[in-house]
Motif scaffolding. Structure first.
Motif: not given
Length: 218
Positions: A176-195
């Motif tokens: 939200y409001k372009v905050i760079e935070f992912w509570y699992e994983g990072g910016e790169a999409y991971s097939e393991t984590l998915g969304c």
């Protein structure tokens, strides 16, 4: 070849647009829902054109009705194979229960909205599915919350655009409001984590986890 049933609204719109020119959604095209055009692209493989800013429409003056309106255009009449997995319908009783469970709160804006202004959206976008969707008729409350969220039409379209961009680039959408935070994983999409871990998958969980991080810093 027109992919729709002859005589239907979408059949007529496809015929109108088959000249691959811009057409006014107010006075030339019959389909009134923005969702229709998303289905054309994502499920039917119909190639729509974009404006200079990458929108799947163009705001321009209509010489027929004399106003500035949204126009739609086919890029080509060729229909491509989408590779998308099939979705099933959401029964009215499930949609009603979802709105009751969430108290008609738009999960992006955290605002209570009129029930008829909210759409039942999948947390995992169709472009990321690996199998066809199972029947939605007999879902528990927990399954509804795990699978669906409520969004206004505008916020639903915003989520769709960001998820499509993630598929193209491999970079997950910012919060939200372009905050760079992912509570699992990072910016790169991971097939393991998915969304999982992305704001657009679960805004409520994302906010909770961000608040926990902020408290730890204090």
């Amino acid at each position: 070849m027109n992919p729709f049933k002859k005589g239907s609204t979408q059949y007529k719109d496809f015929e109108t647009m088959s000249d691959c020119e811009w057409h006014c959604t107010k006075c030339e095209l019959l389909s009134g829902q923005a969702k229709t055009w998303q289905v054309w692209r994502q499920e039917k493989g119909i190639q729509l054109d974009q404006d200079e800013e990458g929108h799947w429409y163009k705001k321009m003056f209509c010489k027929h009705c004399g106003t500035n309106t949204i126009h739609r255009k086919l890029k080509t009449t060729e229909i491509i194979e989408t590779g998308l997995k099939a979705r099933t319908s959401i029964p009215p009783q499930i949609a009603k229960r979802a709105k009751e469970l969430y108290g008609c709160v738009d999960e992006y804006s955290v605002r209570v909205e009129p029930a008829n202004q909210l759409e039942i959206d999948h947390r995992v976008p169709q472009v990321r599915w690996t199998s066809n969707e199972e029947d939605n008729s007999n879902l528990s409350d927990e399954q509804i919350i795990e699978k669906f969220m409520l969004l206004s039409r505008a916020n639903n379209l915003l989520k769709s655009r960001i998820c499509e961009e993630c598929v193209k680039t491999g970079k997950r959408g910012k919060g939200y409001k372009v905050i760079e935070f992912w509570y699992e994983g990072g910016e790169a999409y991971s097939e393991t984590l998915g969304c999982v871990g992305c704001f657009w998958h679960n805004p409520t969980k994302w906010r909770d986890e961000l608040n926990k991080k902020m408290k730890q810093v204090k």
